[in-house]
Scaffold this active site. Structure first.
Site, PDB file in Angstrom:
ATOM      1  N   GLU A   1       1.113  -1.310  -0.040  1.00 16.08           N
ATOM      2  CA  GLU A   1      -0.052   0.012  -0.095  1.00 16.08           C
ATOM      3  C   GLU A   1       0.811   1.267  -0.114  1.00 16.08           C
ATOM      4  O   GLU A   1       1.951   1.272   0.711  1.00 16.08           O
ATOM      5  CB  GLU A   1      -0.795  -0.045   1.209  1.00 16.08           C
TER       6      GLU A   1
ATOM      7  N   CYS B   1      -5.708  -3.250   2.769  1.00 15.33           N
ATOM      8  CA  CYS B   1      -5.401  -3.147   4.019  1.00 15.33           C
ATOM      9  C   CYS B   1      -6.550  -3.222   4.926  1.00 15.33           C
ATOM     10  O   CYS B   1      -7.153  -4.398   5.284  1.00 15.33           O
ATOM     11  CB  CYS B   1      -4.666  -1.457   4.216  1.00 15.33           C
TER      12      CYS B   1
ATOM     13  N   LYS C   1      -9.752   1.277  -2.421  1.00 12.83           N
ATOM     14  CA  LYS C   1      -9.942   0.617  -0.933  1.00 12.83           C
ATOM     15  C   LYS C   1     -11.417   0.936  -0.632  1.00 12.83           C
ATOM     16  O   LYS C   1     -11.865   2.256  -0.883  1.00 12.83           O
ATOM     17  CB  LYS C   1      -9.056   1.416  -0.203  1.00 12.83           C
TER      18      LYS C   1
HETATM   19  N1  LIG Z   1      -4.104   0.905   7.595  1.00 14.13           N
HETATM   20  C1  LIG Z   1      -5.040   0.538   7.335  1.00 14.13           C
HETATM   21  O1  LIG Z   1      -5.928   0.653   6.436  1.00 14.13           O
HETATM   22  C2  LIG Z   1      -5.528  -0.381   8.330  1.00 14.13           C
HETATM   23  C3  LIG Z   1      -4.708  -0.859   9.644  1.00 14.13           C
HETATM   24  O2  LIG Z   1      -3.777  -0.233   9.953  1.00 14.13           O
HETATM   25  C4  LIG Z   1      -5.710  -1.698  10.726  1.00 14.13           C
HETATM   26  O3  LIG Z   1      -6.903  -2.198  10.103  1.00 14.13           O
HETATM   27  O4  LIG Z   1      -5.197  -1.906  11.655  1.00 14.13           O
END
Ligand SMILES: NC(=O)CC(=O)C(=O)O
Length: 278
Positions: free
Chosen positions: A45, A156, A115
């Site tokens: 990401e 993520c 996302k």
């Molecule tokens: N950074 C993200 O999108 C998610 C994350 O860090 C988490 O779910 O914990």
């Protein structure tokens, strides 16, 4: 019959403030991973920019007409690989998204995923983050095929939502890929177990790719991971810059689905009687 075995590599790279250097480093490490034999390579990401709400606008690009997509397309073609281009901040019609692009060995864009669930959390003494201050969430699934293997993309925080993974499983996916950047609070608690959970729920391979840990700003947890459909962690990186390679044998999906046939035993007649909103 086409091969049910796939060589993959996850590139856990260091990200700094210089976009050109980030792109150059990504291209170099992807080449290294391809030289080691990987046919499907994935980046983390925000591989082209630091991760943070104050950076998304500054680094945002149009897709596919920006420098990051140029590099991804060229690198996929030069190395004759499928390239999952982590995510980049995207600008489209005055809205920002956190977007993953996927490229085939001809250098063509074959999938794009925005996302879907935005990372808005508040853990006092831990981490507070509000992606929705600037980003919009996507509304569409994205899949692509390598040989006959159907692959789904999430980003993520999407990893926390079993419904998204289930939709991909119902579409026929055997591998889910999540470029992600968990942090020093949620990473140690949830990163590994969420991936094992999604893999077990859906009897799929799961791969998540993090940036390498940095010293300041948003500190990424690292630990990029490959999990098999039995819920076993096949490979896990440490937290520095690292490439992890894996051989995915998709006959394992067939085996676990035949031996523990939860896909056929679901009681949707009961599940559908309950309102799922909490
Ligand atoms: N950074 C993200 O999108 C998610 C994350 O860090 C988490 O779910 O914990």
């Amino acid at each position: 019959m086409t091969s049910r075995i796939l060589q993959v590599a996850l590139v856990q790279l260091r990200v700094g403030i210089d976009r050109a250097k980030n792109l150059e480093n990504a291209a170099k490490l992807v080449k290294e991973a391809a030289n080691q034999g990987a046919k499907l390579i994935a980046l983390p990401e925000c591989f082209n920019s630091p991760y943070g709400t104050k950076f998304f606008g500054q680094y945002a690009e149009a897709i596919p007409n920006g420098p990051s997509c140029d590099m991804l397309s060229k690198t996929a073609k030069e190395n004759q690989i499928y390239l999952v281009g982590g995510t980049i901040p995207e600008l489209d019609s005055k809205k920002y998204y956190n977007t993953c692009t996927v490229w085939n060995p001809e250098g063509n864009l074959i999938a794009k995923f925005r996302k879907m669930h935005l990372f808005d959390i508040d853990i006092p003494g831990g981490i507070t983050f509000k992606e929705s201050d600037i980003l919009h969430g996507g509304n569409e699934l994205a899949t692509f095929k390598v040989n006959d293997i159907l692959i789904g993309i999430g980003v993520c925080y999407d990893l926390r939502f079993e419904e998204l993974a289930k939709l991909y499983r119902l579409k026929g996916c055997e591998l889910l890929i999540y470029p992600g950047a968990f942090n020093m609070t949620t990473g140690p608690m949830h990163w590994e177990v969420l991936q094992r959970g999604r893999a077990l729920d859906n009897q799929v391979f799961v791969m998540s790719i993090s940036p390498a840990r940095n010293e300041q700003g948003y500190i990424a947890w690292g630990h990029s991971q490959i999990t098999d459909p039995w819920g076993k962690v096949l490979k896990q990186a440490e937290h520095g810059e690292e490439i992890i390679q894996g051989t995915l044998d998709f006959s394992e999906c067939d085996k676990v689905r035949a031996q523990i046939p939860i896909g056929k035993q679901r009681r949707t007649d009961v599940y559908n009687t309950v309102n799922v909103n909490m």
